[in-house]
Design a protein around this motif. Sequence first.
Motif, PDB file in Angstrom:
ATOM      1  N   LYS A 119      47.338  41.887  25.774  1.00 19.12           N
ATOM      2  CA  LYS A 119      46.163  42.528  26.368  1.00 19.12           C
ATOM      3  C   LYS A 119      46.192  42.421  27.893  1.00 19.12           C
ATOM      4  O   LYS A 119      45.882  43.373  28.600  1.00 19.12           O
ATOM      5  N   GLN A 120      46.573  41.244  28.390  1.00 21.74           N
ATOM      6  CA  GLN A 120      46.643  41.053  29.838  1.00 21.74           C
ATOM      7  C   GLN A 120      47.691  41.975  30.457  1.00 21.74           C
ATOM      8  O   GLN A 120      47.459  42.597  31.493  1.00 21.74           O
ATOM      9  N   LEU A 121      48.858  42.061  29.810  1.00 19.19           N
ATOM     10  CA  LEU A 121      49.921  42.921  30.321  1.00 19.19           C
ATOM     11  C   LEU A 121      49.524  44.398  30.284  1.00 19.19           C
ATOM     12  O   LEU A 121      49.841  45.163  31.208  1.00 19.19           O
ATOM     13  N   GLU A 122      48.832  44.809  29.220  1.00 25.36           N
ATOM     14  CA  GLU A 122      48.398  46.204  29.126  1.00 25.36           C
ATOM     15  C   GLU A 122      47.392  46.555  30.216  1.00 25.36           C
ATOM     16  O   GLU A 122      47.403  47.665  30.750  1.00 25.36           O
ATOM     17  N   GLU A 123      46.509  45.609  30.561  1.00 29.04           N
ATOM     18  CA  GLU A 123      45.576  45.825  31.662  1.00 29.04           C
ATOM     19  C   GLU A 123      46.330  45.954  32.981  1.00 29.04           C
ATOM     20  O   GLU A 123      45.999  46.803  33.824  1.00 29.04           O
ATOM     21  N   GLU A 124      47.355  45.115  33.162  1.00 31.10           N
ATOM     22  CA  GLU A 124      48.168  45.187  34.376  1.00 31.10           C
ATOM     23  C   GLU A 124      48.928  46.511  34.450  1.00 31.10           C
ATOM     24  O   GLU A 124      49.048  47.107  35.530  1.00 31.10           O
ATOM     25  N   VAL A 125      49.440  46.966  33.321  1.00 31.15           N
ATOM     26  CA  VAL A 125      50.177  48.237  33.277  1.00 31.15           C
ATOM     27  C   VAL A 125      49.269  49.387  33.712  1.00 31.15           C
ATOM     28  O   VAL A 125      49.673  50.259  34.496  1.00 31.15           O
ATOM     29  N   LEU A 126      48.026  49.392  33.203  1.00 37.11           N
ATOM     30  CA  LEU A 126      47.073  50.438  33.576  1.00 37.11           C
ATOM     31  C   LEU A 126      46.814  50.405  35.076  1.00 37.11           C
ATOM     32  O   LEU A 126      46.812  51.448  35.749  1.00 37.11           O
ATOM     33  N   SER A 127      46.622  49.206  35.622  1.00 37.53           N
ATOM     34  CA  SER A 127      46.361  49.059  37.051  1.00 37.53           C
ATOM     35  C   SER A 127      47.563  49.508  37.881  1.00 37.53           C
ATOM     36  O   SER A 127      47.404  50.195  38.907  1.00 37.53           O
ATOM     37  N   ILE A 128      48.762  49.144  37.444  1.00 40.69           N
ATOM     38  CA  ILE A 128      49.980  49.518  38.175  1.00 40.69           C
ATOM     39  C   ILE A 128      50.164  51.033  38.163  1.00 40.69           C
ATOM     40  O   ILE A 128      50.505  51.649  39.182  1.00 40.69           O
ATOM     41  N   ARG A 129      49.933  51.656  37.009  1.00 45.11           N
ATOM     42  CA  ARG A 129      50.079  53.113  36.921  1.00 45.11           C
ATOM     43  C   ARG A 129      49.100  53.826  37.839  1.00 45.11           C
ATOM     44  O   ARG A 129      49.429  54.840  38.462  1.00 45.11           O
ATOM     45  N   GLN A 130      47.892  53.305  37.918  1.00 48.00           N
ATOM     46  CA  GLN A 130      46.901  53.894  38.815  1.00 48.00           C
ATOM     47  C   GLN A 130      47.342  53.753  40.268  1.00 48.00           C
ATOM     48  O   GLN A 130      47.185  54.680  41.062  1.00 48.00           O
ATOM     49  N   GLU A 131      47.896  52.585  40.616  1.00 54.72           N
ATOM     50  CA  GLU A 131      48.365  52.366  41.984  1.00 54.72           C
ATOM     51  C   GLU A 131      49.560  53.260  42.303  1.00 54.72           C
ATOM     52  O   GLU A 131      49.668  53.789  43.416  1.00 54.72           O
ATOM     53  N   ILE A 132      50.446  53.459  41.336  1.00 59.40           N
ATOM     54  CA  ILE A 132      51.586  54.372  41.535  1.00 59.40           C
ATOM     55  C   ILE A 132      51.085  55.785  41.806  1.00 59.40           C
ATOM     56  O   ILE A 132      51.592  56.486  42.692  1.00 59.40           O
ATOM     57  N   GLU A 133      50.077  56.196  41.038  1.00 55.99           N
ATOM     58  CA  GLU A 133      49.504  57.533  41.235  1.00 55.99           C
ATOM     59  C   GLU A 133      48.907  57.662  42.633  1.00 55.99           C
ATOM     60  O   GLU A 133      49.053  58.695  43.290  1.00 55.99           O
ATOM     61  N   VAL A 134      48.242  56.596  43.091  1.00 49.47           N
ATOM     62  CA  VAL A 134      47.654  56.603  44.437  1.00 49.47           C
ATOM     63  C   VAL A 134      48.744  56.735  45.490  1.00 49.47           C
ATOM     64  O   VAL A 134      48.632  57.531  46.428  1.00 49.47           O
ATOM     65  N   GLN A 135      49.829  55.960  45.335  1.00 49.68           N
ATOM     66  CA  GLN A 135      50.914  55.997  46.310  1.00 49.68           C
ATOM     67  C   GLN A 135      51.595  57.362  46.352  1.00 49.68           C
ATOM     68  O   GLN A 135      51.985  57.844  47.406  1.00 49.68           O
ATOM     69  N   GLU A 136      51.730  57.987  45.195  1.00 50.36           N
ATOM     70  CA  GLU A 136      52.393  59.291  45.137  1.00 50.36           C
ATOM     71  C   GLU A 136      51.547  60.401  45.748  1.00 50.36           C
ATOM     72  O   GLU A 136      52.053  61.480  46.040  1.00 50.36           O
ATOM     73  N   GLN A 137      50.255  60.139  45.918  1.00 48.88           N
ATOM     74  CA  GLN A 137      49.364  61.149  46.493  1.00 48.88           C
ATOM     75  C   GLN A 137      49.020  60.871  47.948  1.00 48.88           C
ATOM     76  O   GLN A 137      48.143  61.516  48.520  1.00 48.88           O
ATOM     77  N   GLN A 138      49.720  59.920  48.573  1.00 48.61           N
ATOM     78  CA  GLN A 138      49.382  59.516  49.924  1.00 48.61           C
ATOM     79  C   GLN A 138      49.472  60.654  50.937  1.00 48.61           C
ATOM     80  O   GLN A 138      48.646  60.769  51.841  1.00 48.61           O
ATOM     81  N   ILE A 139      50.494  61.494  50.828  1.00 52.91           N
ATOM     82  CA  ILE A 139      50.684  62.574  51.806  1.00 52.91           C
ATOM     83  C   ILE A 139      49.471  63.512  51.821  1.00 52.91           C
ATOM     84  O   ILE A 139      49.062  64.005  52.875  1.00 52.91           O
ATOM     85  N   GLU A 140      48.882  63.740  50.639  1.00 56.42           N
ATOM     86  CA  GLU A 140      47.711  64.611  50.559  1.00 56.42           C
ATOM     87  C   GLU A 140      46.542  64.033  51.356  1.00 56.42           C
ATOM     88  O   GLU A 140      45.709  64.772  51.884  1.00 56.42           O
ATOM     89  N   ASN A 141      46.503  62.691  51.449  1.00 60.94           N
ATOM     90  CA  ASN A 141      45.385  62.047  52.137  1.00 60.94           C
ATOM     91  C   ASN A 141      45.398  62.323  53.641  1.00 60.94           C
ATOM     92  O   ASN A 141      44.348  62.247  54.286  1.00 60.94           O
ATOM     93  N   ILE A 142      46.568  62.617  54.196  1.00 64.82           N
ATOM     94  CA  ILE A 142      46.647  62.897  55.631  1.00 64.82           C
ATOM     95  C   ILE A 142      45.801  64.115  55.966  1.00 64.82           C
ATOM     96  O   ILE A 142      45.045  64.119  56.943  1.00 64.82           O
ATOM     97  N   GLU A 143      45.919  65.157  55.157  1.00 63.75           N
ATOM     98  CA  GLU A 143      45.151  66.373  55.411  1.00 63.75           C
ATOM     99  C   GLU A 143      43.655  66.114  55.292  1.00 63.75           C
ATOM    100  O   GLU A 143      42.854  66.675  56.046  1.00 63.75           O
ATOM    101  N   LYS A 144      43.257  65.247  54.349  1.00 64.74           N
ATOM    102  CA  LYS A 144      41.839  64.923  54.203  1.00 64.74           C
ATOM    103  C   LYS A 144      41.319  64.206  55.434  1.00 64.74           C
ATOM    104  O   LYS A 144      40.205  64.472  55.902  1.00 64.74           O
ATOM    105  N   VAL A 145      42.137  63.267  55.971  1.00 68.96           N
ATOM    106  CA  VAL A 145      41.727  62.537  57.168  1.00 68.96           C
ATOM    107  C   VAL A 145      41.615  63.493  58.356  1.00 68.96           C
ATOM    108  O   VAL A 145      40.689  63.396  59.174  1.00 68.96           O
TER     109      VAL A 145
END
Length: 544
Positions: A456-482
């Motif tokens: 259960k702990q590892l599955e929670e970590e996996v969910l958090s890591i996947r969300q962070e990966i998604e955030v990192q992959e969308q970083q370039i889009e954030n420049i235009e928002k700023v």
Amino acid sequence: MSGATNKITALYCRLSQEDERLGESLSIENQKTILLEYAKKNHFPNPVFFVDDGYSGTNYDRPGFQSMLVEIEAGRVGIVITKDLSRLGRNSALTGLYTNFTFPQYGVRYIAINDNYDTIDPNSVNNDFAGIKNWFNEFYARDTSRKIRAVQKAKGERGVPLTVNVPYGYVKDPENPKHWLVDPEAAAVVKRIFSMCMEGRGPSQIAKQLQEDKVLTVSAYKQSHGRAAAAISEDPYAWKDSTVVGILERREYTGCTVNFKTYTNSIWDKKQRLNPVENQAVFPNTHERIIDDDVFEKVQEIRSQRHRMTRTGKSSIFSGMVYCADCGSKMQYGSSNNRDFNQDFFDCALHKKNRSKCRGHFIRVKVLEGQVLNHVQRVTDYILCHEDYFRKVMEEQLRVESTEKLTVLKKQLARNEKRIADLKRLFMKIYEDNASGKLSDDRFDMMSQSYDAEQKQLEEEVLSIRQEIEVQEQQIENIEKVIQKAHKYVHIEELTPYALRELVSAIYVDAPDKSSGKRVQHIHIKYDGLGYIPLDELEAKEKA
């Protein structure tokens, strides 16, 4: 005939939505006709109808049935008659409990006409088959439930909205009830609620302000436009905290459809439980948005933080955003007893608890506000004048940072997923060993609990890591928002709560430097969606 003549004959009718599709033969009127004719033909006294129209047989918490049960327990019922056993209910265990225990306990005779079931003759063969019929009635309910769930699942996975009630701020499209149109009047209130939250106000403060401004509540507004049948409360302006929270948490305001937000455990337990976010289905751009994505996400972030108020009832627009640059602890807001704003301050929480673990990072709110406003002004002015160069530099910076972070995150994700797979194999191994007698029950319980907790702990970590990966992959889009925000706030003269929350995600405060004989204190600002902006380096290159 059974019982004294002063007792009533309860004629019970029930019709569910599923039964209604089967036609007129199961309609309430049809049942009433059959039951009343049967009662008259057999000279049963004082017939009284108890009706549940639109209620499932899997649930016995029905108003008509409960009213009949009250009369039975009061000793005022001699006979209960239904069209068949399924009208009484479709839960074999509970139906049997009522027919075999509750009714006899109160001296009530029960008759199911079409099933030839009559408790007055316990030796009847038809009575012996009642248990089997009850099981088939339950099977029918289970089978119907499975079919309905399958249909709902298919619709939900196609992006068809499963909610019956359109969110406040929208109305059904007259040409397509599954499509929502923006209701301008209500949408303006929704925008205002999100705006007040961005300014740092909590649900209770927002509700109080709406009430003071005589804004109709959701139910009162819908009824005033002929969309709700429920009666308006005594005060149509009495907003509740829970209503405000519900609006602030509805992702549908960003223009998407969200299905499978809740679930039920079984056909017997109708309680709606919140589904984890990862099990929900989100379909973007299905209707016009009322709230921008970045505002919605910022509001969720604000609501996850606790804004500390002083004993004098004051709070700061910076509350929940200021951190110690050395230890990373939050800095707590404080004010003087004389209510002088110039004396308000932030202090490191860890330093206050244990001075040996962190040096003092005390900073006046007035100083902090001045430094933040100055930095925002410089950043927005720079972007306005050097937009292309800013975009190029930040893209390169984010690309380097994201590549490093993604490498680390993906390695951790692979390790966690491999360990989860190993744990599943280990569990199967100890299960087989326990079944074959190689592993005792106590040992199996201990090991399985340990494996389960780790998984259960590892599955929670996996969910958090996947969300962070998604955030990192969308970083370039954030420049235009700023850049868009920079154009919006260029030449800003006052740091409003809304502007601060929209631009800044965190502020880190250094310890003061007094080596020069003067108190010098630096801050580091993380901009929302972009992180640190190397403004000094950018300005230096511009001058060079």
